[in-house]
Scaffold this active site. Structure first.
Site, mmCIF file in Angstrom:
data_model
loop_
_atom_site.group_PDB
_atom_site.id
_atom_site.type_symbol
_atom_site.label_atom_id
_atom_site.label_comp_id
_atom_site.label_asym_id
_atom_site.label_seq_id
_atom_site.Cartn_x
_atom_site.Cartn_y
_atom_site.Cartn_z
ATOM 1 N N ARG A 2 18.502 72.512 -35.923
ATOM 2 C CA ARG A 2 19.435 72.193 -36.997
ATOM 3 C C ARG A 2 19.216 70.789 -37.562
ATOM 4 N NH1 ARG A 2 23.170 75.166 -40.070
ATOM 5 N NH2 ARG A 2 23.255 76.511 -38.225
ATOM 6 N N GLY A 24 25.073 73.270 -29.158
ATOM 7 C CA GLY A 24 25.511 74.654 -29.095
ATOM 8 C C GLY A 24 24.687 75.569 -29.982
ATOM 9 N N ARG A 44 25.016 76.603 -33.052
ATOM 10 C CA ARG A 44 24.693 76.103 -34.389
ATOM 11 C C ARG A 44 23.582 75.075 -34.320
ATOM 12 N NH1 ARG A 44 25.642 72.437 -38.636
ATOM 13 N NH2 ARG A 44 26.049 73.482 -40.621
ATOM 14 N N CYS A 45 23.640 74.192 -33.329
ATOM 15 C CA CYS A 45 22.608 73.165 -33.181
ATOM 16 C C CYS A 45 21.221 73.787 -32.998
ATOM 17 C CB CYS A 45 22.909 72.278 -31.970
ATOM 18 S SG CYS A 45 24.417 71.302 -32.091
ATOM 19 N N MET A 46 21.170 74.949 -32.333
ATOM 20 C CA MET A 46 19.888 75.566 -31.989
ATOM 21 C C MET A 46 19.335 76.457 -33.087
ATOM 22 S SD MET A 46 20.207 76.537 -27.939
ATOM 23 C CE MET A 46 21.489 77.777 -28.198
#
Length: 399
Positions: free
Chosen positions: A156, A388, A390-392
């Site tokens: 992200r 989390g 979203r970050c990945m």
């Protein structure tokens, strides 16, 4: 394969194409002495981290998402334009080797890896001191000639899709700045993305830092951007100038948040999960400062009333009955614990449908009570990187 380029005009529209990075040997080059420098709090066990990431990939593919992998895209970009030598030279210029003999050996090693994808992965995992032959071993660093890039599975951050264009980030930490070379090559050379019609709103060569985790696409006209530890106001102004002149975006809500480690990006404390539902970490609400930057000749910042966040969102998004789902519910201890494990960071794959970590049980229950459908990802190793679902993930296309 989608021939269209980029289409991300919402946080929650059905997800169709996403970029992931399966953790590799870069995690096996994490050592206790370097954790702080490389922005980790612990050392994930690679075998389990890969199994968890494979489950994440399968979860997305099972609901019809096209999953692209960072290393494969970079390799295809390099091969498409035959720029392997150029790539190695650019990568090496940012690797801080500072020794011509060692540089020559590294170039030789990389050029002799026949498979381009393997070569790309080698640049990601770094070079140990023991991989270099030299009679001056005492002059080498204690462990690594080139540090690994263990944060890469958080796709992200190094670049972000906005509308029909792309932002290539200027990372806050020097240790992560090399990560953006991969996105840069993808959008410069990959046949799928090379087009005069692909706007590039921000460059990795800018001076002010901005990272993808701080950017939320709330609608075709409205962005939310965090002024955080890793994103500066100067970068937002530069980005806004480009967006306002080259895209449909007309308003940016700025969230000034704490620079605490666990609040590193806006998406760790504030995430959109449905057309009128947001998850928020309650600890940020007390000291939150909100501003509005609008398309105009002046483009001046306007201070907003933080106590009216729901009203502000309703007005800007033209949506009624906005509700804030508080991570951890009303339990202060649960909120802190689950925030550390990215309880407020989730990936929306459709309106009211999100991917979450299984360990954030209190927050997950609050989501269920709010009518949100959960896809639960069991994780004990990936979470050690403080990021989390979203970050990945980096969406490239949402319908």
């Amino acid at each position: 394969m989608r021939l269209n380029l980029i289409n991300v005009k919402s946080e929650i529209s059905p997800l169709k194409t996403v970029v992931l990075h399966r953790p590799g040997k870069e995690l096996e080059n994490l050592i206790p002495d370097d954790l702080n420098e490389l922005l980790f709090d612990d050392i994930p066990f690679l075998e389990d981290a890969q199994s968890e990431h494979d489950a994440f990939t399968k979860l997305l593919e099972d609901v019809g998402v096209e999953v692209l992998f960072l290393d494969q895209l970079v390799a295809e970009a390099i091969d498409a334009r035959n720029v392997r030598e150029q790539f190695i030279k650019e990568w090496l210029s940012e690797a801080s080797v500072n020794n011509k003999v060692n540089e020559d050996q590294i170039v030789s090693i990389l050029m002799n890896i026949t498979d381009t994808k393997q070569m790309v992965n080698k640049t990601m995992e770094g070079f140990r001191r023991t991989e270099i032959s030299t009679s001056n071993r005492e002059r080498l660093p204690a462990y690594f000639i080139v540090n690994p890039m263990p944060n890469l599975y958080f796709t992200r951050d190094p670049f972000a899709s906005l509308g029909n264009g792309i932002v290539v980030s200027r990372m806050f930490s020097e240790t992560r700045r090399r990560e953006t070379i991969y996105g840069d090559y993808i959008f410069r050379y990959h046949p799928r993305f090379v087009s005069d019609d692909l706007p590039k709103y921000y460059s990795r060569n800018e001076k002010a830092s901005i990272e993808g985790g701080d950017i939320l696409v709330l609608s075709e006209e409205v962005l939310a951007i965090g002024l955080s530890q890793r994103t500066e106001l100067a970068s937002v102004r530069t980005l806004a100038k480009e967006l306002f002149s080259k895209s449909s975006f007309r308003k940016i809500i700025l969230f000034e948040i704490s620079d605490k480690r666990q609040f590193m990006h806006l998406d760790t404390v504030f995430t959109m999960v449905d057309v009128n539902k947001f998850v928020i970490h309650p600890e940020i609400e007390e000291n939150l400062k909100l501003y509005l930057l609008e398309y105009s000749a002046e483009s001046e910042l306007k201070r907003l009333d933080e106590s009216k966040l729901e009203d502000i969102l309703e007005e800007l998004l033209n949506v009624s009955n906005i509700s804030l789902i508080r991570a951890g519910g009303n339990d202060e201890i649960a909120a802190m614990r689950e925030q550390w494990n990215d309880g407020a960071n989730m990936l929306a794959i459709a309106p009211g449908e999100v991917v979450v970590y299984h360990r954030n049980v209190v927050t997950n229950q609050k989501l269920v009570e709010a009518g949100i459908k959960l896809h639960i990802l069991k994780c004990s190793e990936l979470v050690r990187g403080r990021g989390g679902p979203r970050c990945m993930s980096m969406p490239l296309w949402r319908d």
